[in-house]
Design a protein around this motif. Structure first.
Motif, PDB file in Angstrom:
ATOM      1  N   ALA A 155      66.973  81.804  10.569  1.00  0.00           N
ATOM      2  CA  ALA A 155      66.117  80.657   9.858  1.00  0.00           C
ATOM      3  C   ALA A 155      64.839  81.121   9.210  1.00  0.00           C
ATOM      4  O   ALA A 155      64.572  80.526   8.032  1.00  0.00           O
ATOM      5  N   TYR A 156      64.162  81.742  10.075  1.00  0.00           N
ATOM      6  CA  TYR A 156      62.799  82.270   9.374  1.00  0.00           C
ATOM      7  C   TYR A 156      63.185  83.068   7.960  1.00  0.00           C
ATOM      8  O   TYR A 156      62.567  82.884   7.052  1.00  0.00           O
ATOM      9  N   GLN A 157      64.136  83.984   7.858  1.00  0.00           N
ATOM     10  CA  GLN A 157      64.246  84.862   6.636  1.00  0.00           C
ATOM     11  C   GLN A 157      64.714  83.896   5.629  1.00  0.00           C
ATOM     12  O   GLN A 157      64.445  84.066   4.450  1.00  0.00           O
ATOM     13  N   LEU A 158      65.576  82.725   5.982  1.00  0.00           N
ATOM     14  CA  LEU A 158      66.023  81.853   4.981  1.00  0.00           C
ATOM     15  C   LEU A 158      64.847  80.906   4.176  1.00  0.00           C
ATOM     16  O   LEU A 158      64.627  80.867   3.058  1.00  0.00           O
ATOM     17  N   ILE A 159      63.948  80.636   5.039  1.00  0.00           N
ATOM     18  CA  ILE A 159      62.906  80.014   4.591  1.00  0.00           C
ATOM     19  C   ILE A 159      61.929  80.854   3.924  1.00  0.00           C
ATOM     20  O   ILE A 159      61.210  80.623   2.875  1.00  0.00           O
ATOM     21  N   TYR A 179      54.554  86.432  12.696  1.00  0.00           N
ATOM     22  CA  TYR A 179      53.413  87.438  13.172  1.00  0.00           C
ATOM     23  C   TYR A 179      53.360  88.588  12.689  1.00  0.00           C
ATOM     24  O   TYR A 179      52.632  89.188  12.089  1.00  0.00           O
ATOM     25  N   ALA A 180      54.373  89.547  12.870  1.00  0.00           N
ATOM     26  CA  ALA A 180      54.902  90.848  12.413  1.00  0.00           C
ATOM     27  C   ALA A 180      54.734  90.934  11.017  1.00  0.00           C
ATOM     28  O   ALA A 180      54.102  91.966  10.441  1.00  0.00           O
ATOM     29  N   ASN A 181      55.413  90.119  10.265  1.00  0.00           N
ATOM     30  CA  ASN A 181      55.549  90.018   8.912  1.00  0.00           C
ATOM     31  C   ASN A 181      53.933  89.991   8.381  1.00  0.00           C
ATOM     32  O   ASN A 181      53.449  90.577   7.458  1.00  0.00           O
ATOM     33  N   ASN A 182      53.204  88.964   9.017  1.00  0.00           N
ATOM     34  CA  ASN A 182      51.625  88.546   8.516  1.00  0.00           C
ATOM     35  C   ASN A 182      50.864  89.787   8.771  1.00  0.00           C
ATOM     36  O   ASN A 182      49.584  89.764   8.241  1.00  0.00           O
ATOM     37  N   GLN A 183      51.228  90.767   9.929  1.00  0.00           N
ATOM     38  CA  GLN A 183      50.208  92.007  10.189  1.00  0.00           C
ATOM     39  C   GLN A 183      50.666  93.140   9.377  1.00  0.00           C
ATOM     40  O   GLN A 183      50.121  94.383   9.537  1.00  0.00           O
ATOM     41  N   GLY A 184      51.417  92.706   8.221  1.00  0.00           N
ATOM     42  CA  GLY A 184      51.789  93.820   7.219  1.00  0.00           C
ATOM     43  C   GLY A 184      52.929  94.898   7.610  1.00  0.00           C
ATOM     44  O   GLY A 184      53.107  95.999   7.073  1.00  0.00           O
ATOM     45  N   ARG A 185      53.813  94.428   8.556  1.00  0.00           N
ATOM     46  CA  ARG A 185      54.860  95.176   8.933  1.00  0.00           C
ATOM     47  C   ARG A 185      56.013  95.055   7.911  1.00  0.00           C
ATOM     48  O   ARG A 185      56.169  94.153   7.188  1.00  0.00           O
ATOM     49  N   ASN A 186      56.912  96.073   7.922  1.00  0.00           N
ATOM     50  CA  ASN A 186      57.785  96.164   6.827  1.00  0.00           C
ATOM     51  C   ASN A 186      59.093  95.061   7.580  1.00  0.00           C
ATOM     52  O   ASN A 186      59.046  94.609   8.753  1.00  0.00           O
ATOM     53  N   GLU A 187      59.974  94.679   6.908  1.00  0.00           N
ATOM     54  CA  GLU A 187      61.129  93.931   7.115  1.00  0.00           C
ATOM     55  C   GLU A 187      61.861  94.223   8.608  1.00  0.00           C
ATOM     56  O   GLU A 187      62.016  93.611   9.335  1.00  0.00           O
ATOM     57  N   ALA A 188      62.230  95.465   8.604  1.00  0.00           N
ATOM     58  CA  ALA A 188      62.931  96.010  10.002  1.00  0.00           C
ATOM     59  C   ALA A 188      62.052  95.930  11.082  1.00  0.00           C
ATOM     60  O   ALA A 188      62.439  95.451  12.244  1.00  0.00           O
ATOM     61  N   GLN A 189      60.547  96.258  10.999  1.00  0.00           N
ATOM     62  CA  GLN A 189      59.733  96.116  12.221  1.00  0.00           C
ATOM     63  C   GLN A 189      59.510  94.744  12.419  1.00  0.00           C
ATOM     64  O   GLN A 189      59.406  94.398  13.568  1.00  0.00           O
ATOM     65  N   SER A 190      59.644  93.943  11.374  1.00  0.00           N
ATOM     66  CA  SER A 190      59.022  92.338  11.680  1.00  0.00           C
ATOM     67  C   SER A 190      60.396  91.850  12.439  1.00  0.00           C
ATOM     68  O   SER A 190      60.236  91.322  13.248  1.00  0.00           O
ATOM     69  N   SER A 193      64.233  80.203  22.398  1.00  0.00           N
ATOM     70  CA  SER A 193      64.225  81.478  21.880  1.00  0.00           C
ATOM     71  C   SER A 193      64.342  81.616  20.357  1.00  0.00           C
ATOM     72  O   SER A 193      63.665  82.423  19.645  1.00  0.00           O
ATOM     73  N   ALA A 194      64.967  80.495  19.754  1.00  0.00           N
ATOM     74  CA  ALA A 194      64.773  80.395  18.218  1.00  0.00           C
ATOM     75  C   ALA A 194      63.373  80.467  17.668  1.00  0.00           C
ATOM     76  O   ALA A 194      62.977  80.923  16.717  1.00  0.00           O
ATOM     77  N   VAL A 195      62.440  79.331  18.196  1.00  0.00           N
ATOM     78  CA  VAL A 195      61.156  79.140  17.832  1.00  0.00           C
ATOM     79  C   VAL A 195      60.365  80.627  18.109  1.00  0.00           C
ATOM     80  O   VAL A 195      59.504  81.116  17.314  1.00  0.00           O
ATOM     81  N   LEU A 196      60.499  81.179  19.262  1.00  0.00           N
ATOM     82  CA  LEU A 196      59.807  82.637  19.630  1.00  0.00           C
ATOM     83  C   LEU A 196      60.303  83.614  18.489  1.00  0.00           C
ATOM     84  O   LEU A 196      59.332  84.232  18.167  1.00  0.00           O
ATOM     85  N   ALA A 197      61.472  83.788  18.337  1.00  0.00           N
ATOM     86  CA  ALA A 197      61.872  84.827  17.522  1.00  0.00           C
ATOM     87  C   ALA A 197      61.317  84.574  16.010  1.00  0.00           C
ATOM     88  O   ALA A 197      60.794  85.426  15.488  1.00  0.00           O
ATOM     89  N   ALA A 198      61.123  83.342  15.524  1.00  0.00           N
ATOM     90  CA  ALA A 198      60.569  83.128  14.245  1.00  0.00           C
ATOM     91  C   ALA A 198      59.245  83.331  14.343  1.00  0.00           C
ATOM     92  O   ALA A 198      58.820  83.897  13.201  1.00  0.00           O
ATOM     93  N   ALA A 199      58.562  82.765  15.305  1.00  0.00           N
ATOM     94  CA  ALA A 199      57.260  83.132  15.380  1.00  0.00           C
ATOM     95  C   ALA A 199      56.623  84.520  15.492  1.00  0.00           C
ATOM     96  O   ALA A 199      55.935  84.914  14.695  1.00  0.00           O
ATOM     97  N   GLY A 200      57.521  85.310  16.287  1.00  0.00           N
ATOM     98  CA  GLY A 200      57.268  86.793  16.498  1.00  0.00           C
ATOM     99  C   GLY A 200      57.642  87.431  15.238  1.00  0.00           C
ATOM    100  O   GLY A 200      56.751  88.396  14.762  1.00  0.00           O
ATOM    101  N   THR A 201      58.631  87.048  14.428  1.00  0.00           N
ATOM    102  CA  THR A 201      58.787  87.663  13.105  1.00  0.00           C
ATOM    103  C   THR A 201      57.680  87.396  12.141  1.00  0.00           C
ATOM    104  O   THR A 201      57.183  88.312  11.495  1.00  0.00           O
TER     105      THR A 201
END
Length: 111
Positions: free
Chosen positions: A104-108, A48-59, A38-46
């Motif tokens: 973790a994704y946000q920290l990095i 992905y959304a971030n790289n698609q140009g979504r804002n922080e809340a959407q990501s 779940s940790a890996v999937l959440a970081a990967a999903g976030t």
């Protein structure tokens, strides 16, 4: 009010097809696997959304819902007659892992 009602009905609808419940403990090898996946999937999903140009809340929403949705799907699959049963303990570890993966994704990402 309509959103609140629909959110309250989701667990009922998800578990209405459950044929049985798991009789498991809070600790165990599978709990670590639920947490890590779940940790890996959440970081990967976030990411992905971030790289698609979504804002922080959407990501954040996409990453967390992607991970938790897959965890719920896995538990729903386990709840079938031939499965091991729906486990709220597994699902709790899924949610904890998703929150940790997003954090973790946000920290990095924000360094």
């Amino acid at each position: 009010m309509r959103k609140l009602l629909s959110l309250a009905l989701i667990p009922l609808l998800i578990c209405s097809g459950c044929t049985h419940w798991a009789n498991d403990s809070w600790a165990g090898k599978d709990k670590a696997e639920h947490f890590a996946a779940s940790a890996v999937l959440a970081a990967a999903g976030t990411a992905y959304a971030n790289n698609q140009g979504r804002n922080e809340a959407q990501s954040r929403s996409f990453g967390l819902l992607f991970s938790v949705g897959l965890g719920a799907g896995k538990e729903f699959y386990d709840s079938r007659e031939a499965g091991s049963g729906w486990s709220w303990k597994d699902f709790s570890w899924d949610i904890a892992g998703a929150a940790t993966g997003y954090s973790a994704y946000q920290l990095i990402h924000n360094q």
